[in-house]
Design a protein around this motif. Structure first.
Motif, PDB file in Angstrom:
ATOM      1  N   ILE A 120     -10.384   9.773   2.085  1.00  0.00           N
ATOM      2  CA  ILE A 120      -9.455   8.857   1.428  1.00  0.00           C
ATOM      3  C   ILE A 120      -9.154   7.679   2.344  1.00  0.00           C
ATOM      4  CG2 ILE A 120      -7.084   8.618   0.600  1.00  0.00           C
ATOM      5  CD1 ILE A 120      -7.347  11.524  -0.424  1.00  0.00           C
ATOM      6  N   SER A 135     -10.119   3.705   1.534  1.00  0.00           N
ATOM      7  CA  SER A 135      -9.137   2.623   1.519  1.00  0.00           C
ATOM      8  C   SER A 135      -9.543   1.494   2.456  1.00  0.00           C
ATOM      9  CB  SER A 135      -7.756   3.149   1.914  1.00  0.00           C
ATOM     10  OG  SER A 135      -7.284   4.032   0.940  1.00  0.00           O
ATOM     11  N   ALA A 193     -12.507  -0.335   0.930  1.00  0.00           N
ATOM     12  CA  ALA A 193     -12.067  -1.162  -0.197  1.00  0.00           C
ATOM     13  C   ALA A 193     -11.391  -2.436   0.290  1.00  0.00           C
ATOM     14  CB  ALA A 193     -11.116  -0.369  -1.094  1.00  0.00           C
ATOM     15  N   MET A 194     -10.558  -2.324   1.316  1.00  0.00           N
ATOM     16  CA  MET A 194      -9.881  -3.509   1.846  1.00  0.00           C
ATOM     17  C   MET A 194     -10.870  -4.482   2.470  1.00  0.00           C
ATOM     18  SD  MET A 194      -6.452  -1.777   3.394  1.00  0.00           S
ATOM     19  CE  MET A 194      -5.631  -3.292   3.806  1.00  0.00           C
ATOM     20  N   HIS A 249      -6.302  -3.500  -3.453  1.00  0.00           N
ATOM     21  CA  HIS A 249      -7.556  -2.754  -3.562  1.00  0.00           C
ATOM     22  C   HIS A 249      -7.605  -1.599  -2.566  1.00  0.00           C
ATOM     23  CE1 HIS A 249      -9.307  -6.585  -5.482  1.00  0.00           C
ATOM     24  NE2 HIS A 249      -8.840  -5.757  -6.408  1.00  0.00           N
ATOM     25  N   GLY A 250      -6.937  -1.739  -1.430  1.00  0.00           N
ATOM     26  CA  GLY A 250      -6.843  -0.634  -0.477  1.00  0.00           C
ATOM     27  C   GLY A 250      -6.088   0.547  -1.066  1.00  0.00           C
ATOM     28  N   ILE A 251      -5.075   0.262  -1.880  1.00  0.00           N
ATOM     29  CA  ILE A 251      -4.335   1.335  -2.552  1.00  0.00           C
ATOM     30  C   ILE A 251      -5.241   2.044  -3.551  1.00  0.00           C
ATOM     31  CG2 ILE A 251      -2.422   1.797  -4.145  1.00  0.00           C
ATOM     32  CD1 ILE A 251      -0.940  -0.531  -2.699  1.00  0.00           C
ATOM     33  N   GLY A 253      -8.523   2.243  -3.320  1.00  0.00           N
ATOM     34  CA  GLY A 253      -9.518   2.956  -2.523  1.00  0.00           C
ATOM     35  C   GLY A 253     -10.900   3.011  -3.144  1.00  0.00           C
ATOM     36  N   TRP A 254     -11.422   4.227  -3.314  1.00  0.00           N
ATOM     37  CA  TRP A 254     -12.780   4.429  -3.789  1.00  0.00           C
ATOM     38  C   TRP A 254     -13.003   3.870  -5.188  1.00  0.00           C
ATOM     39  CZ3 TRP A 254     -16.598   5.157  -0.715  1.00  0.00           C
ATOM     40  CH2 TRP A 254     -16.427   5.841   0.474  1.00  0.00           C
TER      41      TRP A 254
END
Length: 54
Positions: A13, A17, A20-21, A37-39, A41-42
């Motif tokens: 996870i 994240s 994604a960031m 986008h970090g929230i 994640g995948w």
């Protein structure tokens, strides 16, 4: 194998994240979008892979 599962999930996870960031900031040049986008994640990583053009 049961002992290692929580650690693998936690790092998966966290890596999702971070990835994604990084992808979001590279594509959008926006810290706000990178955090959002970090929230996700995948979910965002897969979306970017399928629908974004590089």
């Amino acid at each position: 194998m049961e002992v290692y599962r929580p650690t693998i999930i936690k790092y998966g996870i966290g890596f999702g994240s971070a990835l994604a960031m990084a992808v979001s900031f590279t594509l959008n040049k926006s810290i706000l979008w990178a955090v959002i986008h970090g929230i996700l994640g995948w979910i965002y990583v897969i979306y970017a892979l399928l629908f974004k053009t590089y």
